[in-house]
Design a protein around this motif. Structure first.
Motif, PDB file in Angstrom:
ATOM      1  N   ALA A 108     -22.441  46.434 -42.256  1.00  0.00           N
ATOM      2  CA  ALA A 108     -22.664  47.874 -42.144  1.00  0.00           C
ATOM      3  C   ALA A 108     -23.064  48.231 -40.720  1.00  0.00           C
ATOM      4  O   ALA A 108     -23.625  47.414 -39.986  1.00  0.00           O
ATOM      5  CB  ALA A 108     -23.749  48.317 -43.122  1.00  0.00           C
ATOM      6  N   LEU A 109     -22.777  49.471 -40.356  1.00  0.00           N
ATOM      7  CA  LEU A 109     -23.142  50.002 -39.041  1.00  0.00           C
ATOM      8  C   LEU A 109     -24.400  50.838 -39.182  1.00  0.00           C
ATOM      9  O   LEU A 109     -24.475  51.727 -40.032  1.00  0.00           O
ATOM     10  CB  LEU A 109     -22.008  50.857 -38.486  1.00  0.00           C
ATOM     11  CG  LEU A 109     -22.158  51.310 -37.023  1.00  0.00           C
ATOM     12  CD1 LEU A 109     -21.870  50.139 -36.079  1.00  0.00           C
ATOM     13  CD2 LEU A 109     -21.213  52.474 -36.712  1.00  0.00           C
ATOM     14  N   SER A 116     -26.575  60.936 -36.040  1.00  0.00           N
ATOM     15  CA  SER A 116     -25.515  60.960 -37.041  1.00  0.00           C
ATOM     16  C   SER A 116     -24.177  60.474 -36.523  1.00  0.00           C
ATOM     17  O   SER A 116     -23.252  60.239 -37.314  1.00  0.00           O
ATOM     18  CB  SER A 116     -25.354  62.371 -37.609  1.00  0.00           C
ATOM     19  OG  SER A 116     -25.042  63.288 -36.562  1.00  0.00           O
ATOM     20  N   SER A 182     -24.826  53.986 -41.504  1.00  0.00           N
ATOM     21  CA  SER A 182     -23.930  55.069 -41.132  1.00  0.00           C
ATOM     22  C   SER A 182     -22.524  54.842 -41.677  1.00  0.00           C
ATOM     23  O   SER A 182     -21.812  55.789 -42.003  1.00  0.00           O
ATOM     24  CB  SER A 182     -23.870  55.186 -39.600  1.00  0.00           C
ATOM     25  OG  SER A 182     -22.841  56.053 -39.186  1.00  0.00           O
ATOM     26  N   ARG A 183     -22.171  53.557 -41.799  1.00  0.00           N
ATOM     27  CA  ARG A 183     -20.810  53.226 -42.237  1.00  0.00           C
ATOM     28  C   ARG A 183     -20.787  51.825 -42.808  1.00  0.00           C
ATOM     29  O   ARG A 183     -21.388  50.913 -42.249  1.00  0.00           O
ATOM     30  CB  ARG A 183     -19.856  53.304 -41.038  1.00  0.00           C
ATOM     31  CG  ARG A 183     -18.464  52.728 -41.258  1.00  0.00           C
ATOM     32  CD  ARG A 183     -17.657  52.776 -39.988  1.00  0.00           C
ATOM     33  NE  ARG A 183     -16.352  52.145 -40.134  1.00  0.00           N
ATOM     34  CZ  ARG A 183     -15.451  52.036 -39.157  1.00  0.00           C
ATOM     35  NH1 ARG A 183     -15.726  52.544 -37.956  1.00  0.00           N
ATOM     36  NH2 ARG A 183     -14.284  51.449 -39.364  1.00  0.00           N
ATOM     37  N   TYR A 184     -20.110  51.668 -43.932  1.00  0.00           N
ATOM     38  CA  TYR A 184     -19.859  50.346 -44.489  1.00  0.00           C
ATOM     39  C   TYR A 184     -18.462  49.907 -44.059  1.00  0.00           C
ATOM     40  O   TYR A 184     -17.503  50.676 -44.179  1.00  0.00           O
ATOM     41  CB  TYR A 184     -19.945  50.359 -46.012  1.00  0.00           C
ATOM     42  CG  TYR A 184     -21.328  50.594 -46.555  1.00  0.00           C
ATOM     43  CD1 TYR A 184     -22.235  49.546 -46.695  1.00  0.00           C
ATOM     44  CD2 TYR A 184     -21.739  51.872 -46.929  1.00  0.00           C
ATOM     45  CE1 TYR A 184     -23.514  49.759 -47.186  1.00  0.00           C
ATOM     46  CE2 TYR A 184     -23.021  52.094 -47.425  1.00  0.00           C
ATOM     47  CZ  TYR A 184     -23.896  51.034 -47.551  1.00  0.00           C
ATOM     48  OH  TYR A 184     -25.162  51.250 -48.036  1.00  0.00           O
ATOM     49  N   PHE A 185     -18.365  48.670 -43.569  1.00  0.00           N
ATOM     50  CA  PHE A 185     -17.060  48.155 -43.163  1.00  0.00           C
ATOM     51  C   PHE A 185     -16.374  47.500 -44.359  1.00  0.00           C
ATOM     52  O   PHE A 185     -16.986  46.674 -45.057  1.00  0.00           O
ATOM     53  CB  PHE A 185     -17.214  47.126 -42.038  1.00  0.00           C
ATOM     54  CG  PHE A 185     -17.790  47.694 -40.776  1.00  0.00           C
ATOM     55  CD1 PHE A 185     -17.022  48.475 -39.934  1.00  0.00           C
ATOM     56  CD2 PHE A 185     -19.125  47.464 -40.440  1.00  0.00           C
ATOM     57  CE1 PHE A 185     -17.558  49.002 -38.764  1.00  0.00           C
ATOM     58  CE2 PHE A 185     -19.668  47.987 -39.283  1.00  0.00           C
ATOM     59  CZ  PHE A 185     -18.882  48.768 -38.444  1.00  0.00           C
ATOM     60  N   SER A 186     -15.135  47.850 -44.587  1.00  0.00           N
ATOM     61  CA  SER A 186     -14.395  47.189 -45.652  1.00  0.00           C
ATOM     62  C   SER A 186     -14.172  45.724 -45.282  1.00  0.00           C
ATOM     63  O   SER A 186     -14.269  45.338 -44.108  1.00  0.00           O
ATOM     64  CB  SER A 186     -13.045  47.881 -45.878  1.00  0.00           C
ATOM     65  OG  SER A 186     -12.164  47.602 -44.801  1.00  0.00           O
ATOM     66  N   GLU A 189     -11.719  45.352 -42.610  1.00  0.00           N
ATOM     67  CA  GLU A 189     -12.142  45.720 -41.261  1.00  0.00           C
ATOM     68  C   GLU A 189     -12.977  44.613 -40.633  1.00  0.00           C
ATOM     69  O   GLU A 189     -12.719  44.183 -39.496  1.00  0.00           O
ATOM     70  CB  GLU A 189     -12.950  47.020 -41.308  1.00  0.00           C
ATOM     71  CG  GLU A 189     -12.127  48.243 -41.632  1.00  0.00           C
ATOM     72  CD  GLU A 189     -12.986  49.489 -41.786  1.00  0.00           C
ATOM     73  OE1 GLU A 189     -12.552  50.564 -41.330  1.00  0.00           O
ATOM     74  OE2 GLU A 189     -14.098  49.384 -42.364  1.00  0.00           O
TER      75      GLU A 189
END
Length: 296
Positions: A108-109, A116, A182-186, A189
């Motif tokens: 995750a980021l 944001s 902020s973002r989950y990487f698949s 990815e």
């Protein structure tokens, strides 16, 4: 009353993870008195080995050796590890007893508190595997190693030393810090580390553990671990090696995604295979063989 001493690294995350195992055992087996034994590992107290390695993004075994020594000399009965910290080659005297249920295996980021959107292009992470894959996702970014426990890394992020961090989603969740994501990487990815999100319970060969293991054994986690560790072992994988693997289950079917890179030869390879979950080990070995052929 029976006593079960569980050894853990002293980090906040490691202690939280060990308490998950203890809670499961305690609920199922109230006849046990459970004792948590925190143990400082070399990786927790001495960052020098990281600076001495040829790859500043990590070394395997620095977070497990002291726990294994405590098992061998009888100070603890069980060691609870993050499975991704364990070397692929295991001491026969110290078998893996069970894999606890898996958390989110993804990376995750994390952004600075109150931010944001990513501002700047300095990303902190702790492995060559993450660094090499992040460079494909963030063109022009600089990726630097970051050390310390999760709290220390987030503090460095909030102080402005980095624009973002890449961390294990499971670790953030277990510390109650999922709001920092902020973002989950698949998996496509960024292929996670083999065993990421799985807790491994290690014991001594010959000890009788059957009466409490049922409380923590998770067959899904065990099958995923078997495939991912077989893949890693076939590639000589370690924390300093750019190797990733993630098994995903759907009923009796398993999809294994693997990543392997060699910066000197200039290649990064992602590949996947699907097969039956009962052939997890063979699936890992077959995928590694496929990738090695492509790398030649």
């Amino acid at each position: 009353m029976k006593i079960l001493r569980l050894g853990s690294r002293k980090s906040e995350l490691a202690l939280a993870q060990t308490r998950l195992v203890m809670d499961a055992v305690g609920r199922a087996h109230p006849e046990y008195r459970l004792e948590l034994v925190p143990i400082a590992t070399r990786g927790d107290v001495d960052m020098k080995p990281f600076s001495e390695t040829s790859d500043a993004f990590g070394l395997k075994g620095l977070f497990t050796r002291e726990l294994e020594e405590a098992l061998l000399d009888g100070r603890i009965d069980v060691a609870v590890h993050s499975l991704k910290d364990l070397p692929a080659a295991q001491d026969e005297r110290l078998p893996l007893l069970a894999c606890f249920r898996r958390g989110d295996p993804r990376d995750a980021l994390a952004l600075p508190a109150g931010v944001s959107a990513m501002n700047g292009a300095v990303i902190g992470c702790s492995s060559a595997r993450r660094r090499l894959q992040a460079l494909d996702l963030f063109a022009g970014a600089e990726v630097r190693p970051v050390r310390g426990n999760v709290g220390t890394r987030l503090r460095k992020l909030d102080e402005g030393q980095f624009s973002a961090l890449i961390l294990a989603a499971a670790g953030l969740a277990r510390l109650g810090l999922s709001a920092r994501v902020s973002r989950y990487f698949s998996v496509d990815e960024i292929v996670p580390a083999p065993g990421q999100g799985i807790l491994a319970c290690q014991g001594r060969a010959g000890d009788k553990n059957e009466d409490w293991l049922d409380a923590i054994f998770d067959p899904d986690a065990a099958d995923c671990a078997r495939a991912e560790r077989a893949f890693s072992a076939a590639l000589g994988g370690g924390c300093a090696s750019p190797v990733g693997a993630c098994a995903q289950l759907r009923g009796g079917e398993m999809k294994l995604t693997g990543f392997f890179a060699d910066e000197h030869k200039g290649f990064k390879i992602r590949a996947s295979l699907t097969g039956r979950r009962e052939e997890a080990r063979m699936l890992g070995e077959t995928l590694a063989e496929k990738i090695l052929k492509e790398a030649r």
